[in-house]
Design an enzyme around this catalytic site. Structure first.
Site, PDB file in Angstrom:
ATOM      1  CG  ASN A 106      -9.508   6.911   8.844  1.00  0.00           C
ATOM      2  OD1 ASN A 106      -8.690   7.805   8.971  1.00  0.00           O
ATOM      3  ND2 ASN A 106     -10.730   7.117   8.381  1.00  0.00           N
ATOM      4  CB  ILE A 114      -6.843  -0.441   8.214  1.00  0.00           C
ATOM      5  CG1 ILE A 114      -5.972  -0.983   9.335  1.00  0.00           C
ATOM      6  CG2 ILE A 114      -6.370   0.933   7.786  1.00  0.00           C
ATOM      7  CD1 ILE A 114      -4.660  -1.513   8.849  1.00  0.00           C
ATOM      8  CB  CYS A 115     -11.479   2.694   6.913  1.00  0.00           C
ATOM      9  SG  CYS A 115     -12.432   3.455   5.607  1.00  0.00           S
ATOM     10  CG  LEU A 116      -5.266   3.270   3.391  1.00  0.00           C
ATOM     11  CD1 LEU A 116      -5.288   4.775   3.633  1.00  0.00           C
ATOM     12  CD2 LEU A 116      -3.934   2.708   3.838  1.00  0.00           C
ATOM     13  CG  LEU A 149     -13.600   1.699   9.978  1.00  0.00           C
ATOM     14  CD1 LEU A 149     -12.470   0.706   9.945  1.00  0.00           C
ATOM     15  CD2 LEU A 149     -14.940   0.973  10.044  1.00  0.00           C
TER      16      LEU A 149
END
Lengths: 174, 597
Positions: A106, A114-116, A149
């Site tokens: 991610n 960051i993919c959160l 990601l």
């Protein structure tokens, strides 16, 4: 008509000045909130996470450190992140990216994005630097492979040995 | 004679002299009769004394014609009595409060006097000064300060029911108490009726138990028909506190009652764990206490205490069950980790048969409660054991660590301190030494040479006597028989228990733990006595250096302005950092300070 405009004019300028005043006041309260969060973070002893403002005088730019949680593939590694607070924090999430290259499903390996969910659409004003850091730390051990990601990393996740090789290849201490 | 004076017209001329003689006489009399006499109201006595003695004397001075003038003099004298008495009581106020309730008379006098004489400010100043000088200093016991505070409240309520005086006097006391580390502890100890160390209970036994009043919220009740305006000398921050009970007032020293509830849990934990041999009367006593406290603090706040008490009864039940399945010498108190305050942890491992006993018990327990897991806290609890030596039998109630050591001696007779420590896991050297000294004192072990302990299989008659190796004998028939060992166990709910926190650590101890490093270097920073906000400096420096890497001293100094209340000079910071370096926390190279990793 003239009377009308003249009566409007001062009220408009008054309105304007009150707006600037309130935004100044807003910046003050954001700084206050941030310094409170800093205080809380310093007083709490959460192992492996830490953050501090980058420069004196600017509370809106922090540097954080996250240690890989023990018993995960990231154990023993520590990652630097940069945290940038918007002026309307906490109503808008801070922008956070990894400065240390982090090979993770991610995380974008080059930009550190960051993919959160809690940093995007799930953000809420009750979150704080500490909760963000804790979420990031647990994200390291439990990636969300459904929306990667870094598809390569997501694909390798189930092969820990190969993953570790890639991780260490990209990892470097700042 | 006065008649002649009058004729000569001298009276008019010397009236002031006569009056001042009168004043002096009154003063002398008041001081003589009233000093230290606080039991009864003196004002009436003084008044009758005046009408009996002073007035006739005045009459003899002043001729009939001047009676009218006498009226004024009389009331001036009455005023003077009030004033003298008021001054006297003001000087004595501190001791009067100490003597309460035996000084009711004096307080009532003071109340009457204050209505005639405007001495309220003087009273406040005197009392505040006396408090500062005699009460609010490090030499005074917190308990004493608290009881004096309570007495002050009661006394000043009598003198001044609206509470203005009290508010002014109480403020410094409350502020001081807030700074004392053990205030909460004292109050809580009093709440649970822990008067083991003597001293009067702060709380009147007869006082009805009422829920805590929120003293802080003082929204005026506009519908109150008995409303009265605030007294004229009330300050702007004055809050009429409706006569509330003592406990409410004490609890309101702090902003929230959470602190009390926490301390209460710690205290309860200590008291429950100190109960030996399943003495259930004492558990019941604690339960009663908690029930009473529930009325004060509310049911919800004391939920945790409820669980702790339930753990005690459950322990007994579980133990009963386990014993019925398989008799064991171990009688653990089983507590739920999440509901008890952090308990002191230890890396101690019980050796030999203790371990076996624990394991056996844990097995039985797992059968009884499959979803729970026992985590032993072997360092808490006591062991009753009987040592069978060659020539004697020693029976003793000892600490688990002591038992563990003596157990090791059943393997061989001579151990060095290091071997012993390694045998029971990671423990503190001084604690180990202390445990061994217990046995040395009982004449079971002997230290010879230094840091080596040998078992005395035969009692040594003369310690200084010759010591031939044979005397120690061979450890032929030595074995240990624990008759009854009660060990604490902790339920870990099957979850990874993580680094154990020590419950029965008081809130202050926890705080002290946090500032441990700070205190070590504290002597180098000789500034304020109460460095509350500065405790975090170490954390701030640590956070700073973790995230920003190496920093020069002046950067650290400027960055520390993020720490609230930081007021040290860079020189003080330098000594602080130097001390931290000596402790191995940080390193410095080329003027850049880094964390030592």
């Amino acid at each position: 008509m003239e009377q009308l405009t003249s009566s409007l004019a001062p009220s408009r300028s008054a309105q304007k000045s009150s707006v600037t005043a309130s935004s100044q006041q807003g910046a003050g309260s954001v700084a206050k909130r941030l310094s409170n969060e800093l205080m809380t973070l310093m007083m709490s002893s959460s192992p492996g996470i830490s953050a501090f403002p980058k420069n004196d005088g600017n509370l809106f730019e922090w540097v954080g450190t996250i240690e890989g949680p023990p018993e995960t593939i990231y154990a023993g590694l520590s990652f630097k992140i940069s945290i940038l607070f918007p002026s309307n924090y906490p109503y808008v999430a801070p922008s956070i990216k990894f400065d240390t290259p982090c090979y993770h499903p991610n995380v974008d390996i080059t930009g550190g994005v960051i993919c959160l969910d809690i940093l995007q659409d799930k953000w809420s004003a009750v979150y704080s630097v500490q909760t963000i850091l804790l979420s990031l730390q647990s994200l390291l051990g439990e990636p969300n492979n459904a929306s990667p990601l870094n598809p390569d990393a997501a694909a390798l996740w189930n092969k820990p040995d190969a993953f570790k090789v890639q991780l260490l290849k990209h990892y470097r201490l700042l | 004679m006065f008649g002649e004076f009058e004729e000569l017209g001298l009276i008019d001329r010397y009236e002031s002299v006569i009056a001042s003689v009168g004043y002096e006489h009154i003063e002398a009399h008041v001081l003589e009769t009233c000093t230290g006499q606080w039991g009864n109201t003196m004002l009436d006595v003084l008044r009758s004394w005046m009408s009996d003695k002073v007035v006739p004397w005045m009459l003899s001075v002043v001729a009939e014609e001047a009676r009218s003038m006498l009226q004024g003099v009389g009331s001036r004298f009455d005023f003077h009595i009030n004033k003298t008495l008021c001054d006297l009581r003001t000087r004595e106020i501190f001791d009067i409060i100490i003597d309460f309730p035996d000084s009711m008379g004096a307080l009532n006098d003071l109340k009457d006097c204050l209505q005639r004489v405007d001495q309220r400010t003087a009273l406040v100043t005197a009392l505040r000064k006396a408090n500062r000088k005699r009460l609010l200093h490090p030499g005074a016991d917190t308990k004493l300060i608290l009881s004096q505070y309570v007495a002050t409240i009661k006394c000043l309520r009598i003198v001044d029911p609206p509470g203005v005086l009290l508010f002014k006097v109480a403020d410094p006391i409350r502020r001081y108490l807030r700074d004392r580390p053990d205030t909460i502890r004292c109050i809580v100890a009093n709440l649970v009726g822990d008067n083991s160390d003597g001293g009067d209970a702060l709380v009147d036994e007869n006082e009805p138990i009422v829920p805590l009043q929120q003293v802080m919220d003082s929204m005026d009740d506009y519908g109150d028909p008995n409303w009265e305006p605030e007294p004229v000398d009330a300050g702007p921050e004055f809050r009429t506190n409706k006569p509330s009970d003592v406990i409410s007032t004490l609890v309101s020293i702090y902003d929230s009652k959470d602190l009390f509830v926490k301390e209460l849990q710690v205290l309860l934990a200590q008291r429950l764990l100190a109960i030996k041999d399943g003495n259930f009367e004492r558990v019941e006593k604690e339960r009663r206490n908690i029930e009473i406290l529930k009325i004060r603090f509310g049911e919800a706040a004391l939920q945790v205490c409820e669980v702790m008490l339930k753990d005690m009864t459950d322990s007994k039940r579980i133990d009963g069950h386990v014993q019925s399945q398989k008799a064991s010498n171990v009688h653990p108190t089983i507590i739920s980790k999440h509901f008890w305050p952090a308990l002191e942890s230890s890396d101690m491992v019980m050796p030999g048969q203790f371990q076996e006993l624990q394991d056996l018990y844990a097995q039985e327990f797992t059968i009884f409660k499959p979803d729970k897991k026992l985590k032993w806290l072997p360092h808490l609890g006591t062991v009753r054991l009987e040592l069978q030596l060659d020539d004697r039998t020693v029976e003793a109630d000892v600490l688990p660590l002591e038992a563990a050591f003596i157990e090791l001696f059943s393997k061989k007779d001579e151990w060095t301190l290091e071997e012993l420590i390694a045998g029971v896991g990671d423990i503190d050297r001084s604690a180990a030494f202390k445990a061994l000294v217990t046995w040395v004192n009982m004449g079971v072990l002997k230290e010879d040479p230094e840091n080596t302990f040998v078992l005395l299989e035969r009692a040594e008659e003369d310690v200084s006597g010759k010591r031939s190796p044979e005397e120690w004998g061979v450890s032929a028939g030595t074995f240990w028989l624990p008759i009854d060992s009660s060990v604490l166990a902790l339920i870990g709910g099957g979850v990874n228990v993580g680094p154990e926190l020590p419950p029965v650590i008081t809130a202050q101890q926890q705080q002290a733990e946090q500032m441990k490093v700070y205190w070590k270097v504290r002597p180098f920073i000789p500034s304020q006595p109460y460095p509350a906000p500065k405790l975090t400096i170490r954390q701030f420096i640590e956070g700073m250096l973790t995230n920003l890497g190496g920093l020069p001293l002046d950067r650290i100094q400027t960055m520390l302005k993020f720490a609230p209340g930081y007021d040290q000079s860079i020189e003080q910071l330098a000594t602080f950092m130097e001390a931290a370096r000596r402790e191995g926390l940080v390193v410095v190279r080329d003027g850049m300070w880094r964390l030592n990793k």
